[in-house]
Design a protein around this motif. Structure first.
Motif, PDB file in Angstrom:
ATOM      1  N   LYS A 145       0.834  -1.197   0.000  1.00  0.00           N
ATOM      2  CA  LYS A 145       0.000   0.000   0.000  1.00  0.00           C
ATOM      3  C   LYS A 145       0.872   1.253   0.000  1.00  0.00           C
ATOM      4  O   LYS A 145       1.941   1.277   0.608  1.00  0.00           O
ATOM      5  CB  LYS A 145      -0.930   0.033   1.219  1.00  0.00           C
ATOM      6  N   ARG A 146       0.397   2.298  -0.671  1.00  0.00           N
ATOM      7  CA  ARG A 146       1.136   3.553  -0.785  1.00  0.00           C
ATOM      8  C   ARG A 146       0.565   4.566   0.213  1.00  0.00           C
ATOM      9  O   ARG A 146      -0.595   4.960   0.092  1.00  0.00           O
ATOM     10  CB  ARG A 146       1.030   4.084  -2.209  1.00  0.00           C
ATOM     11  N   ILE A 147       1.401   4.960   1.158  1.00  0.00           N
ATOM     12  CA  ILE A 147       0.972   5.881   2.201  1.00  0.00           C
ATOM     13  C   ILE A 147       1.607   7.243   1.943  1.00  0.00           C
ATOM     14  O   ILE A 147       2.834   7.372   1.893  1.00  0.00           O
ATOM     15  CB  ILE A 147       1.380   5.386   3.599  1.00  0.00           C
ATOM     16  N   GLY A 148       0.787   8.260   1.783  1.00  0.00           N
ATOM     17  CA  GLY A 148       1.280   9.623   1.617  1.00  0.00           C
ATOM     18  C   GLY A 148       1.310  10.343   2.947  1.00  0.00           C
ATOM     19  O   GLY A 148       0.368  10.261   3.741  1.00  0.00           O
ATOM     20  N   PHE A 149       2.397  11.046   3.211  1.00  0.00           N
ATOM     21  CA  PHE A 149       2.548  11.829   4.425  1.00  0.00           C
ATOM     22  C   PHE A 149       2.692  13.299   4.039  1.00  0.00           C
ATOM     23  O   PHE A 149       3.524  13.636   3.192  1.00  0.00           O
ATOM     24  CB  PHE A 149       3.784  11.389   5.210  1.00  0.00           C
ATOM     25  N   VAL A 150       1.893  14.160   4.659  1.00  0.00           N
ATOM     26  CA  VAL A 150       1.987  15.600   4.418  1.00  0.00           C
ATOM     27  C   VAL A 150       2.170  16.287   5.762  1.00  0.00           C
ATOM     28  O   VAL A 150       1.534  15.922   6.751  1.00  0.00           O
ATOM     29  CB  VAL A 150       0.736  16.132   3.675  1.00  0.00           C
ATOM     30  N   GLY A 151       3.076  17.260   5.824  1.00  0.00           N
ATOM     31  CA  GLY A 151       3.364  17.942   7.077  1.00  0.00           C
ATOM     32  C   GLY A 151       3.133  19.434   6.983  1.00  0.00           C
ATOM     33  O   GLY A 151       3.129  20.012   5.889  1.00  0.00           O
ATOM     34  N   ALA A 152       2.942  20.073   8.133  1.00  0.00           N
ATOM     35  CA  ALA A 152       2.784  21.530   8.180  1.00  0.00           C
ATOM     36  C   ALA A 152       3.184  22.032   9.558  1.00  0.00           C
ATOM     37  O   ALA A 152       3.183  21.284  10.538  1.00  0.00           O
ATOM     38  CB  ALA A 152       1.354  21.942   7.849  1.00  0.00           C
ATOM     39  N   LEU A 153       3.514  23.322   9.606  1.00  0.00           N
ATOM     40  CA  LEU A 153       3.979  23.983  10.822  1.00  0.00           C
ATOM     41  C   LEU A 153       2.940  24.991  11.295  1.00  0.00           C
ATOM     42  O   LEU A 153       2.260  25.618  10.482  1.00  0.00           O
ATOM     43  CB  LEU A 153       5.310  24.678  10.531  1.00  0.00           C
TER      44      LEU A 153
END
Length: 597
Positions: free
Chosen positions: A178-186
């Motif tokens: 499975k392809r897991i996308g991670f997105v981050g923010a401050l």
């Protein structure tokens, strides 16, 4: 898969023995009282369902003394779903760290993260403690192995020529098919917790939640991923408006343990701080791409982890020493095993820290200490001590005259330990001072008018539901003043009585002066420095740290200063010098800011 540590790195006879022990130790995680948890039943290839486990820490702040606990927790999480667990951080992995990590500019923490197999983190505000360029060029250097995520930093800043060229919006891991996308923010509130220069250099040009929604939508609707995980370095409440393209959200920054739900229906977790807690969830994914469905289930790892008041967030403090781990550790774990490596990193760092930090730089009188604990009536003694040291340093290095008065200030947020002499032996070491003042501010100075000094003093007081709340600054002991509470609505502008900080005499706030600033909670009067009255138009030299004098900790009145300058020394250096010059210190009694009459 980039995250090799969790994809069959361990092999051979030694791993086989450890695996057998772990199989015996790991308990089913559908414990009584764990809402939403279901026993792990493996994958169902016929239906296209597979499980990927996420284990999150946040606000570790270089607490490498707990590194082996976290290594153990990550390892047990991996044993729950072998080879299919991804460790992540929600920011502030470094910065504001204990001496063992701080003395080596947090390289031991970066080495610790590598030992854990941590390859994904959101950026926290403390990652920028030594400046944005230092973060990008040193902490985010690809050799450290971490993909740092900050979707709300401008695209130009993340270009090859930008100050955050090693930062990206998102990253993808393929785990268990499975392809897991991670997105981050401050956090959007970076300006309130970082200097103006850092805030400018970071160049956050989009609201954090909007950036997360934008990137998550691109990932999901393009079919590039089967699930999206958001890592937001902000309080859990800040994630409320995240939309349906995100399947689970991990937050941080407030050092709290919390749980919530996004507008899109995804669970939100905030996993405390300092390596004491970990959030562990299974993503049970059916299908692929835009047609994928994701169910999130909390994982109870057992094996010495403890329950917190929040389902899905576990207590891992002391885990490595728990009896449940003893058999595993004696079962032939490989020499370069994650837990052993974490232990070795801490031991080497502690040895170095003990060597460099043991020098005694000052002594205290018998029975004396300086602590951070204040009260409604008083500031704290260590804050006054630091303010006195700041004042003396500026008078030594910058202004040797006596025509202008000099006031020293310190703020609680810059003081990281509860007291100066942590072991109470009457000897103050390099380690104790640098642990107290572990942030990367500079000693600094500026010039304010008497009127602006009064505004600074007034910012110590705020109204909360009609009550006067106090948050004392450390103020050098050569300062006295009186304050009086401004009248509240319905009181016809009449002010309550205040108390003189040195005589206890009552004073009443002038209604006109209070009305001049509708946000003022108090009026400051009878300001004096070294016994000399200070008029509104008088000039006063201010000595403090670079963060506070640029309006940090929500003291914007400091921004009115002129002639701002920074010394080529850390903000701990004035206290080093002060302790060396004043051996056998007796307690400085905080300026007694009196109660309301």
């Amino acid at each position: 898969m980039k995250n090799r540590r969790w994809a069959g790195k361990r092999s051979g006879i030694a791993f086989g023995a450890v695996a057998l022990i772990l199989t015996a130790l790991v308990v089913p995680y559908a414990c009584a009282g764990t809402t939403g948890a279901v026993p792990f039943s493996g994958d169902n290839p016929s239906s296209g369902t597979r499980t990927v486990t996420i284990a999150d820490i946040t606000d570790f702040h270089g607490h490498i003394e707990r590194g082996a606990d976290n290594a153990t927790a990550f390892t047990v999480a991996d044993s729950h779903n072998p080879g299919n667990m991804i460790p992540v951080s929600t920011g502030d992995l470094v910065g504001g760290s204990p001496y063992e990590s701080a003395v080596e500019k947090d390289q031991p923490t970066l080495d610790m993260a590598k030992a854990w197999g941590l390859t994904i983190s959101a950026i926290g505000n403390h990652e920028f403690d030594r400046g944005v360029a230092d973060f990008n060029n040193r902490i985010a250097d690809p050799s450290n192995g971490i993909d740092w995520l900050c979707a709300n930093a401008s695209a130009a800043n993340k270009s090859p020529d930008g100050l955050l060229s090693h930062v990206r919006d998102s990253t993808i891991r393929t785990v268990n098919g499975k392809r897991i996308g991670f997105v981050g923010a401050l956090t959007d509130a970076l300006g309130s917790v970082a200097t103006p220069q850092i805030t400018r250099d970071a160049d956050l040009d989009e609201r954090a939640v909007d950036a997360i929604n934008r990137v998550a939508r691109e990932l999901k609707r393009s079919g590039k991923v089967d699930a999206v995980v958001a890592l937001l370095h902000a309080d859990a409440s800040a994630a409320a408006d995240i939309g349906r393209d995100v399947d689970v959200v991990y937050t941080g920054h407030s050092h709290a343990i919390k749980r919530g739900t996004t507008a899109g229906g995804a669970p939100i977790y905030e996993a405390g701080s300092f390596g004491r807690n970990m959030a562990v969830q299974d993503l049970i994914i059916t299908g692929a791409g835009r047609r994928a469905t994701v169910r999130v289930a909390d994982v109870d790892l057992g094996n010495g982890t403890s329950h917190t008041a929040v389902d899905g967030v576990l207590g891992v403090d002391g885990l490595n020493a728990h009896p449940a781990q003893a058999a595993w550790m004696s079962a032939g774990a490989e020499e370069n095993d994650e837990v052993s490596r974490a232990q070795h990193i801490y031991q080497a760092s502690a040895t170095y820290a003990n060597h460099t930090g043991s020098a005694v730089i000052g002594t205290l009188a018998s029975g004396v200490n300086f602590d951070k604990q204040g009260s409604d009536k008083h500031g704290n003694t260590v804050g006054v001590l630091v303010a006195d040291a700041n004042r003396e340093s500026i008078m030594k290095h910058v202004y040797a005259g006596n025509r202008l008065p000099v006031i020293g200030f310190s703020n609680n947020g810059s003081l990281r330990t509860p007291r100066l002499d942590m072991n109470g032996d009457g000897k103050v070491t390099v380690r104790e001072v640098d642990s107290l003042m572990a942030l990367q501010f500079k000693a600094a100075h500026e010039t304010l008018t008497g009127r602006d000094v009064k505004r600074v003093l007034a910012e110590q007081f705020r109204r909360d539901d009609g009550r006067l709340e106090r948050r004392w600054l450390g103020i050098s002991s050569n300062v006295t003043y009186r304050y009086a509470e401004c009248g509240t609505a319905g009181e016809s502008g009449n002010a309550d009585a205040g108390v003189d900080t040195d005589s206890g005499a009552d004073t009443n706030a002038d209604a006109d002066e209070c009305a001049a600033d509708e946000h003022a909670a108090v009026r400051i009067a009878n300001l004096a420095v070294d016994g000399r009255p200070i008029a509104d138009d008088d000039l006063v030299i201010i000595a403090s740290n670079s963060y506070l004098l640029q309006g940090g900790d929500s003291y914007p009145a400091f921004r009115a200063g002129t002639n701002y300058g920074e010394l080529d020394m850390p903000y701990s250096q004035p206290l080093h010098e002060y302790l060396a010059a004043h051996q056998g210190l007796t307690a400085v009694v905080a300026v007694p800011v009196g109660t309301q009459a």
